[in-house]
Design a protein around this motif. Structure first.
Motif, PDB file in Angstrom:
ATOM      1  N   ALA A  93       0.923  -1.132  -0.142  1.00  0.00           N
ATOM      2  CA  ALA A  93       0.054   0.113   0.023  1.00  0.00           C
ATOM      3  C   ALA A  93       0.918   1.263   0.056  1.00  0.00           C
ATOM      4  O   ALA A  93       2.060   1.253   0.420  1.00  0.00           O
ATOM      5  N   ASP A  94       0.402   2.313  -0.346  1.00  0.00           N
ATOM      6  CA  ASP A  94       1.084   3.501  -0.773  1.00  0.00           C
ATOM      7  C   ASP A  94       1.324   4.143   0.810  1.00  0.00           C
ATOM      8  O   ASP A  94       2.197   4.916   1.069  1.00  0.00           O
ATOM      9  N   ALA A  95       0.505   3.765   1.932  1.00  0.00           N
ATOM     10  CA  ALA A  95       0.566   4.415   3.296  1.00  0.00           C
ATOM     11  C   ALA A  95       0.067   3.468   4.301  1.00  0.00           C
ATOM     12  O   ALA A  95      -0.515   2.307   3.787  1.00  0.00           O
ATOM     13  N   HIS A  96       0.529   3.803   5.557  1.00  0.00           N
ATOM     14  CA  HIS A  96       0.080   2.832   6.418  1.00  0.00           C
ATOM     15  C   HIS A  96      -1.567   3.711   6.998  1.00  0.00           C
ATOM     16  O   HIS A  96      -1.396   4.629   7.831  1.00  0.00           O
ATOM     17  N   GLY A 119      -1.436   8.941  -6.456  1.00  0.00           N
ATOM     18  CA  GLY A 119      -0.084   8.519  -5.914  1.00  0.00           C
ATOM     19  C   GLY A 119       0.310   7.126  -6.585  1.00  0.00           C
ATOM     20  O   GLY A 119       1.558   6.851  -6.993  1.00  0.00           O
ATOM     21  N   GLY A 120      -0.612   6.130  -6.908  1.00  0.00           N
ATOM     22  CA  GLY A 120      -0.284   5.034  -7.481  1.00  0.00           C
ATOM     23  C   GLY A 120      -0.047   5.191  -8.942  1.00  0.00           C
ATOM     24  O   GLY A 120       1.004   4.372  -9.394  1.00  0.00           O
ATOM     25  N   LEU A 121      -0.610   6.135  -9.469  1.00  0.00           N
ATOM     26  CA  LEU A 121      -0.453   6.542 -10.839  1.00  0.00           C
ATOM     27  C   LEU A 121       0.937   7.194 -11.159  1.00  0.00           C
ATOM     28  O   LEU A 121       1.594   6.676 -12.089  1.00  0.00           O
ATOM     29  N   THR A 183       6.411  14.572 -15.208  1.00  0.00           N
ATOM     30  CA  THR A 183       4.841  14.486 -14.882  1.00  0.00           C
ATOM     31  C   THR A 183       4.420  13.496 -13.795  1.00  0.00           C
ATOM     32  O   THR A 183       3.831  13.556 -12.851  1.00  0.00           O
ATOM     33  N   ALA A 184       5.415  12.532 -13.521  1.00  0.00           N
ATOM     34  CA  ALA A 184       5.222  11.267 -12.469  1.00  0.00           C
ATOM     35  C   ALA A 184       5.580  12.081 -11.197  1.00  0.00           C
ATOM     36  O   ALA A 184       4.945  11.874 -10.118  1.00  0.00           O
ATOM     37  N   VAL A 185       6.628  13.101 -11.309  1.00  0.00           N
ATOM     38  CA  VAL A 185       7.197  13.670  -9.966  1.00  0.00           C
ATOM     39  C   VAL A 185       5.985  14.645  -9.708  1.00  0.00           C
ATOM     40  O   VAL A 185       5.548  14.896  -8.443  1.00  0.00           O
ATOM     41  N   VAL A 186       5.351  15.338 -10.698  1.00  0.00           N
ATOM     42  CA  VAL A 186       4.313  16.356 -10.255  1.00  0.00           C
ATOM     43  C   VAL A 186       2.846  15.818  -9.763  1.00  0.00           C
ATOM     44  O   VAL A 186       2.358  16.142  -8.684  1.00  0.00           O
ATOM     45  N   LEU A 187       2.837  14.582 -10.281  1.00  0.00           N
ATOM     46  CA  LEU A 187       1.524  13.861  -9.850  1.00  0.00           C
ATOM     47  C   LEU A 187       1.629  13.138  -8.306  1.00  0.00           C
ATOM     48  O   LEU A 187       0.899  13.462  -7.385  1.00  0.00           O
ATOM     49  N   GLY A 188       3.175  12.759  -8.197  1.00  0.00           N
ATOM     50  CA  GLY A 188       3.282  12.350  -6.848  1.00  0.00           C
ATOM     51  C   GLY A 188       3.396  13.394  -5.720  1.00  0.00           C
ATOM     52  O   GLY A 188       3.120  13.286  -4.495  1.00  0.00           O
ATOM     53  N   LEU A 190       1.380  16.149  -5.991  1.00  0.00           N
ATOM     54  CA  LEU A 190       0.222  16.672  -5.807  1.00  0.00           C
ATOM     55  C   LEU A 190      -0.664  15.643  -5.021  1.00  0.00           C
ATOM     56  O   LEU A 190      -1.787  16.002  -4.624  1.00  0.00           O
ATOM     57  N   SER A 191      -0.589  14.432  -4.972  1.00  0.00           N
ATOM     58  CA  SER A 191      -1.238  13.486  -4.271  1.00  0.00           C
ATOM     59  C   SER A 191      -1.130  13.588  -2.784  1.00  0.00           C
ATOM     60  O   SER A 191      -0.217  14.027  -2.333  1.00  0.00           O
TER      61      SER A 191
END
Length: 191
Positions: A93-96, A119-121, A183-188, A190-191
């Motif tokens: 999972a992305d987080a606890h 985050g997953g995207l 793009t991946a860094v920006v989405l990360g 923003l999530s």
């Protein structure tokens, strides 16, 4: 005046080792591309599974090598999705998540779920960019090693006069990979 030693041509032991090492790197990177593309498909809903709501019951941190992975369990209403009505689980999972946290998920019929979100995207896009980079570098190096082993004179001519089109394609390809990673860094973020 010193003379240069004659350059050895043909197949050498180091060349064969490099050949198989680069072949393995390229194949591994291609597997990474397929895995990342599947993850992106899951995040975007291209795999025909409906978005469900899962209520987290418990999350556990499990040691995995030198780091830890968070695995969560929860339940939800499967509706007509065909997903089991028992416990659902999210591996890595992305987080606890705390008890009672509600997540949007996509699940297999057996109850293995993936949290849907930016985050997953972002993680899958970064993985795709890295895998494509390593696949292209492995393929380029593989071609260079193979060319050096079997066609050294022709390869030397290409090195001396690279084409303008080849440079543009290379710059465009690595520019696109850089844009994908940004793009991946920006989405990360923003999530």
């Amino acid at each position: 005046m010193a003379t240069r030693p004659a350059r050895r041509e043909g197949i050498s032991c180091a060349g064969v080792i490099a050949f198989f090492a680069l072949l393995g790197l390229t194949i591994g990177a291609c597997v990474g591309v397929v895995t990342a593309a599947e993850g992106i498909g899951t995040q975007l809903g291209l795999r025909e599974s409906t978005v469900l709501r899962m209520t987290v019951l418990d999350c556990v941190d499990v040691p995995s090598g030198k780091s830890t992975v968070t695995n969560c369990e929860g339940s939800g209403d499967p509706g007509r999705s065909g997903v089991t009505s028992g416990l659902w689980k999210i591996d890595d999972a992305d987080a606890h998540y705390g008890f009672g946290t509600r997540l949007n998920v996509r699940c297999t019929p057996g109850g293995d779920c993936t949290a849907v979100g930016m985050g997953g995207l972002a993680e899958d896009l970064a993985g795709l960019a890295a895998a494509l980079f390593f696949a292209s570098m492995g393929l380029f190096s593989f071609v260079m090693v193979t060319g050096n082993m079997f066609f050294p004179r022709r390869l030397e001519r290409i090195r001396l006069r690279p084409s303008r089109l080849g440079r543009r394609i290379t710059l465009g390809w690595f520019g696109a990979l850089g844009l994908l990673f940004v793009t991946a860094v920006v989405l990360g973020v923003l999530s």
